[in-house]
Scaffold this active site. Structure first.
Site, PDB file in Angstrom:
ATOM      1  N   ASP A  94       1.551 -70.919 -28.638  1.00 50.70           N
ATOM      2  CA  ASP A  94       1.409 -70.231 -29.917  1.00 50.70           C
ATOM      3  C   ASP A  94       2.627 -70.376 -30.670  1.00 50.70           C
ATOM      4  O   ASP A  94       2.638 -69.708 -31.760  1.00 50.70           O
ATOM      5  CB  ASP A  94       1.217 -68.827 -29.624  1.00 50.70           C
ATOM      6  CG  ASP A  94       2.207 -68.053 -28.995  1.00 50.70           C
ATOM      7  OD1 ASP A  94       2.343 -66.959 -29.281  1.00 50.70           O
ATOM      8  OD2 ASP A  94       3.098 -68.512 -28.314  1.00 50.70           O
TER       9      ASP A  94
ATOM     10  N   ASP B   5       5.932 -75.125 -28.632  1.00 49.77           N
ATOM     11  CA  ASP B   5       4.937 -75.790 -28.043  1.00 49.77           C
ATOM     12  C   ASP B   5       4.231 -76.880 -28.913  1.00 49.77           C
ATOM     13  O   ASP B   5       3.239 -77.486 -28.260  1.00 49.77           O
ATOM     14  CB  ASP B   5       3.955 -74.629 -27.749  1.00 49.77           C
ATOM     15  CG  ASP B   5       4.323 -73.380 -27.061  1.00 49.77           C
ATOM     16  OD1 ASP B   5       5.119 -73.506 -26.213  1.00 49.77           O
ATOM     17  OD2 ASP B   5       3.965 -72.231 -27.332  1.00 49.77           O
TER      18      ASP B   5
ATOM     19  N   ASP C  75       1.815 -72.216 -22.431  1.00 49.96           N
ATOM     20  CA  ASP C  75       3.143 -71.312 -22.471  1.00 49.96           C
ATOM     21  C   ASP C  75       2.782 -70.127 -22.008  1.00 49.96           C
ATOM     22  O   ASP C  75       1.604 -69.776 -21.717  1.00 49.96           O
ATOM     23  CB  ASP C  75       3.060 -71.511 -23.965  1.00 49.96           C
ATOM     24  CG  ASP C  75       4.473 -70.524 -24.396  1.00 49.96           C
ATOM     25  OD1 ASP C  75       5.329 -70.751 -23.680  1.00 49.96           O
ATOM     26  OD2 ASP C  75       4.316 -69.796 -25.358  1.00 49.96           O
TER      27      ASP C  75
END
Length: 1218
Positions: free
Chosen positions: A872, A876, A425
């Site tokens: 995080d 995700d 990410d």
């Protein structure tokens, strides 16, 4: 609340043009046709009791992310355990041990199986319990829900139902997917942060229907009812189709009225909404995937080894049963002591087939020691201890947040050493969600002397490389010199700055513009205009911090906030916004005196991903009408007037320098308008803005283009998207280790590309392949035509990559979410993957959480290699669960990613140590441990077969039952655990200095079939040496000085002594790193064997049986016992010793060379050689700042060669040379 009420007087919708202000349905827009499959949901607003019966009974708002529940735990967990080949074999063996044919006591088979399986199930239960407790915490959150008579009470999230009216207050999370009814602002506007959904930090603007604006307090919901008919639950975050039936009218709904679960309300005191989707029907949960059961590749390979040993077990059991049948038929009648005249069923010469079949069961149980039941337990213990070392590693402890690394599951430790592709990410993982204004170009002059993080990292690497390449010929360039050269605009004396207090969003340093010094610059009028564009061209709202007396800004993007902070520091402080004006404090003298100026906002043309620019039309206090515009340089440059290109050349040069430094750039421009021109344009614009129809946006865009032309370029900004500490260095080191990095982000393409430059995933000179849907109206276009267009782009890109002949050429693939929807379809996904694999870096932008998971699955299944996903946020989770290894970052976006992960760390930079150090160690430890385990069990188990064949396939064990029990549990278990926990081929510092060592795990050098079969062959050889040497030495000669020969127990104890010595010396030779713990466990295990034999022999004959005083009176006094032990031990380890000696001398591996250099301290004696070896150990990579530096050095060398060639040509042509 007072400040909230004061702000609520603003009708914020008047600020926006495209995304927010739309004609309401009561102005004539038709409702959506809601019918057919996929559009069956009906919601009765403020009437949740209507949804308690079918067909309107929908899912509850209870959410579960656990793998098991009370009902499914035992069946699912047992299936997982007996899915392991060895456990399944021992389950069958335990069942067979109940019958009389077993050569062992039944509990000796059942107890170890129950212990092994129970321990593993307990571990799984504890891990799932932590997920359950997180679910309990989330489900127990409370929200304000309308009960009756206009009264709102707090209710737990899990009890919220479809149709409930919910009130959410500022900074609160939405408990379900809601239809926005009204907000504290009188025009129904609210700000929403969707960081948990798509990773974006900029705020989204949502607005309610005008018909529901009157529902603005608790009392107004007393008699409120309505009906929503809409689409069924689906994972699409950016679409929503539905109608609201209210007050006998039907109003169309779109995504701008939907508030998604796990989004956060920002900058709005409160909103009211009605629940449309709950629990697992919400879009965020529709994007999640179920928690998978993950197994490492080594464990899967281990199953195949178990199958191989099972085949071997069955083979020798069949040989044994055939031999027993042969003995029964032909030799049994001659064995008078077995009473052949009164034969039993098992020894009846007339029925040898029955005897052989029955003996087969006995043999299968007898040779079961070929299958190491303690292997799984030992691996579980080792992995837990490895995970403990990961958790306790101080180098992965973040002192700022106080968060250590945490191995949330220990099943995948060794998988960390075999990762091929990392899917990451962006927001919160690579970046800190913070923008810093760092540099700017005004009137052709570059300002800002501070280097970006990428410049500093690249400069340090370049200094090292230049020192290594040209120490002998050129003087070394310092880091500071390289930094100055890379900035391209610094002047002597400008680097000296007065230290100042760090300001969030402002990292600019240059005395020429600070403290009013800009007034003395040559183009002060242009600089003044530049600052005013920063302070006026935006949609932000100021908030006064009463403690500091300074203003903070709530903006749609962090870029805007940094621009306003910079403008304030330069002396142009935006402090107030009204319905039609913005107010700025301007400091126009070095004395510090400020003037309050008002700029009337006439029009605002807001930023969209298609426009890539935003403009504001303002009237200043002198009555002059100005159009102020900022946007992507490519968009602004093509709209410049002929007289507006004065600074185009130097500005373009500066933009390229900023891009190379990893900075995000925007160009700033303006245009003066006369009254007549503006009035004519404004009439057309107002007409288009109030029009109704599908072409409204297109018409607005066309009319905006009419005025956004003939611009005059003022300058450009350069903002640093603040990376997390150490991210460029970490990416560079991972690239040197041979890992590929893909970035999957919900951000727009421009933002993702800028971050790519910041992280050195992209660089100047890298060829970018952008795959997009060409027509922006692609949704209304024929799907087949769109697919053909994308397929054509992919085909051309693949051909371009294949035809590239430059070995240093690098390609970057950039694709957006809409295009990815087609690219991930079955008939196209493998072409997309083939292109992506050939590219140096891949960036997927505007992707949904579901698409992140699908891309991860494609890479995992399409390449067949290990994938690692790191993120995080809640967006995700699907990606983290889908990957072979999921890593969660304990960031600011909540704990959803951490709870779904296999490992959690506090910062992205710790991923380097997690993989390059712990991954490398854990892979080699587990691989060597498993190979050794099979070696020792083959060496031990086959001696049972040889003895049985030697004794006529009698089914007799040569070893005492206690020897068999202690072999795996005590006498050989601790050294192998020491190998799995403490072994280090090189230290952690060496792992980081030589990242290419990581390739050993990626290439699976220590657990391929060549090495596995080699260890198994070594076990077969050792078993032959142990058995036949002992038989040869002991069988045909006197064992003691008095002439007695050795009985079966003496032979068995001698053979067992040789086995204990051989396997423990073998593991000592296998180890590269010794501490006192290994010495104690290895040599202590041998000593423990002698202690056991001595103590067991001292017990009364009723307990010790034939082992009574066997060591003290029989074995110890006999020299042949000690000679046999020494001879057999040396013979068994000799081939392995010869193999490693040959390998180290003639074909050493990388770690062998490093071990030798460190042992002889050559790294201290010859630092240059050590540096050269480190550089050679890099994997050739095209990403990271090392690749950027290499490209820079190649460029400098090319320029130098050209210069030398030109000089040589000039010398040749000069009269002197003639």
């Amino acid at each position: 609340m007072a400040r909230g009420r004061r702000r609520s007087k603003l009708r914020l919708s008047n600020i926006y043009t495209f995304g927010c202000l739309r004609p309401s349905a009561d102005e004539g827009q038709d409702p959506h046709p809601i019918q057919g499959p996929g559009f069956s949901r009906t919601v009765h607003c403020n009437q949740p009791h209507m949804h308690k019966k079918k067909p309107l009974r929908y899912r509850s708002n209870y959410v579960s992310t656990t793998r098991y529940n009370l009902i499914t735990f035992f069946p699912k967990s047992l299936y997982e355990q007996f899915h392991r080949a060895a456990n399944f074999y021992f389950l069958v063996a335990a069942i067979l041990s109940v019958f009389p044919l077993s050569p062992f006591n039944k509990w000796s088979m059942i107890a170890p199986l129950v212990f092994v399986v129970g321990l593993s199930m307990l571990k799984e239960a504890l891990e799932d319990w932590s997920r359950f407790m997180q679910d309990v915490k989330i489900n127990a959150r409370k929200a304000l829900v309308h009960k009756r008579d206009g009264e709102f009470r707090r209710k737990k999230w899990k009890k919220i139902s479809v149709g409930d009216v919910v009130k959410v207050e500022k900074d609160g999370f939405f408990p379900a997917d809601l239809l926005l009814l009204s907000s504290s602002y009188e025009d129904g506007i609210c700000y929403v942060e969707t960081m948990n959904l798509d990773g974006e930090t900029n705020l989204k603007v949502k607005r309610s229907l005008e018909v529901t604006l009157s529902l603005d307090d608790d009392e107004s919901f007393k008699d409120f009812t309505g009906t929503i008919r809409c689409e069924d639950p689906n994972p699409s975050l950016y679409t929503f189709v539905g109608n609201l039936e209210y007050d006998r009218q039907i109003f169309p709904l779109d995504p701008s009225q939907i508030l998604l679960r796990d989004s956060k309300l920002r900058n709005t005191p409160y909103v009211y909404g009605v629940v449309v989707f709950t629990g697992h029907d919400t879009k965020v949960m529709q994007n999640s995937t179920s928690s998978p059961s993950k197994r490492s590749r080594i464990e899967k390979t281990m199953d195949y080894i178990i199958y191989t040993l099972l085949v071997l077990l069955i083979l020798i059991s069949c040989i044994s049963s055939s031999g027993f049948a042969w003995e029964t038929k032909f030799h049994m009648p001659k064995m008078w002591y077995l009473r052949p005249d009164e034969p039993e069923n098992l020894t009846n010469p007339s029925n040898p087939v029955y005897a052989g079949v029955v003996h087969l069961i006995t043999a299968l149980l007898l040779y079961g020691y070929l299958i190491p039941i303690s292997l799984y337990v030992s691996i579980e213990v080792v992995k837990v201890l490895q995970a403990t070392f990961i958790n306790k590693d101080l180098h992965m402890y973040d002192s700022e947040s106080g968060v250590p690394a945490h191995a949330r599951t220990s099943n995948l430790n060794e998988e960390l050493g075999q990762v091929d592709t990392i899917l990451s990410d962006k927001t919160g993982t690579l970046t800190c969600n913070q923008m810093d204004f760092l540099k700017c170009s005004i009137a052709g002059t570059s300002y800002g002397v501070r280097s970006s993080e990428v410049e500093v990292a690249a400069a340090q690497q370049m200094a090292v490389d230049l020192d290594d390449h040209s120490r002998a010929t050129t003087p070394r360039m310092s880091v500071q010199e390289i930094e100055v050269e890379s900035s391209g605009s610094n002047h002597e004396g400008e680097m000296v700055m007065t230290p100042r207090v760090p300001i969030k969003g402002f990292g600019f340093e240059d005395v020429r513009l600070m403290n009013g010094n800009w007034l003395r610059e040559p183009h002060a009028d242009d600089i003044l205009l530049f600052f005013r564009i920063l302070a006026i061209c935006h949609t932000a709202i100021p908030e006064l911090n009463e403690e500091s007396g300074k203003y903070t800004y709530e903006a749609e993007s962090p870029d805007e906030a940094s621009f306003l902070t910079a403008a304030s520091e330069f002396g142009f402080e935006f402090f107030k916004r009204t319905q039609s004006s913005v107010y700025v404090h301007e400091r126009l003298s070095s004395s510090g005196q400020t003037i309050e100026r008002e700029y009337k906002i006439l029009n605002l043309l807001d930023f969209t991903s298609k426009r890539k620019r935003m403009s504001v039309v303002v009237r200043d206090e002198e009555g002059q009408i100005l159009l102020l515009c900022k946007g992507a340089d490519s968009i602004i440059f093509e709209r410049l007037a002929k007289n507006g290109k004065t600074y185009l050349g130097p500005t373009t040069k500066h933009l390229n320098e900023y891009g190379e430094a990893g900075l995000r750039t925007l160009a700033l421009s303006y245009r003066k308008l006369d009254e007549d021109e503006y009035s004519a344009w404004n009439a057309e614009f107002h007409k288009a803005k109030t029009s109704i129809g599908s072409d409204r946006d297109e018409l607005l865009e066309k009319i905006s283009d009419m005025i956004e032309k003939d611009l005059i370029l003022v300058g450009a900004t350069a903002v640093e998207d603040k990376l997390q500490k150490g991210v460029p260095q970490c990416i560079d080191k991972l690239a040197q280790a041979g890992l590929k990095l893909w970035v999957l982000t919900g951000d727009k393409m421009e933002t993702a590309i800028n971050i790519g430059y910041s992280c050195s995933l992209l660089r100047q000179g890298m060829k970018q392949i952008c795959i997009t849907v060409m027509n922006s109206e692609g949704e209304s276009q024929d799907s087949k035509a769109v697919k053909e267009n994308i397929l054509n782009q992919l085909t051309k890109a693949v051909q371009m990559v294949k035809l590239e002949k430059d070995p240093h050429a690098a390609f970057a693939l950039i694709i957006d979410g809409k295009t990815l929807t087609y690219a991930l379809e079955d008939d196209m996904k493998f072409q997309f993957l083939a292109l992506a694999v050939d590219c140096a870096s891949v960036i997927c932008c505007r992707v949904s959480p579901k698409q992140k998971a699908l891309v991860t699955r494609l890479v995992k299944e399409g390449t067949g290699k290990t994938t690692l996903a790191i993120g995080d946020g809640a967006n995700d989770v699907g990606m983290i669960q889908e990957a072979d290894i999921g890593v969660g970052i304990s960031g600011v976006e909540g704990m959803q990613a951490v709870m779904a992960s296999d490992f959690s760390i506090a910062q992205f930079r710790f991923l380097e140590r997690l993989l390059v150090v712990h991954g490398h160690w854990c892979y080699k430890r587990i691989a060597q441990m498993i190979c050794y385990f099979f070696y020792k069990n083959i060496a031990f188990g086959l001696t049972l077969f040889y003895f049985e064949a030697f004794t006529g396939f009698s089914g007799q064990s040569v070893y005492n039952d206690y020897y068999l029990l202690l072999f795996n549990v005590v006498l050989t278990s601790l050294p192998v655990i020491a190998l799995g926990v403490f072994e280090q081929d090189v230290s952690s510092e060496i792992c980081l200095q030589f990242p290419a060592l990581y390739q050993q795990g990626k290439k699976n050098l220590f657990f391929d079939w060549y090495r596995i079969l080699g260890w198994m062959g070594n076990g077969v050889y050792s078993s032959l040496a142990i058995f036949f040497l002992n038989i040869g030495v002991i069988y045909e000669q006197a064992f003691r000085a008095t002439g007695q020969t050795a009985d079966m127990d003496a032979v068995g104890t001698t053979m067992f002594t040789c086995i204990i010595w051989a396997v423990n010396v073998q593991i000592a030779l296998t180890m590269s790193h010794f501490t006192w713990i290994q010495h104690v466990l290895i040599w202590g295990s041998i000593g423990l064997w002698y202690l056991f034999v001595a103590l067991y022999g001292m017990m009364p004959p009723s307990l010790s049986g034939n082992i009574y005083r066997i060591l003290a009176e029989i074995l110890a006094p006999a020299p042949i016992y000690w000679i046999s032990t020494f001879l057999v031990t040396v013979t068994t380890v000799l081939p392995y010793f010869a193999h490693i000696s040959f390998q180290r001398f003639l074909n050493p591996m990388d770690h062998h060379i490093i071990q030798e250099i460190k042992y002889y301290k050559r790294d201290l004696e010859d630092r240059r050689m050590w540096t050269r070896e480190r550089n050679k150990a890099r994997e050739k990579t095209k990403i990271g700042f090392t690749a950027r530096v290499d490209a820079k050095i190649r460029h400098l060398r090319s320029k130098l060669n050209k210069k030398q060639s030109n000089c040589s040509a000039q010398d040749t042509m000069s009269p002197r040379s003639v």
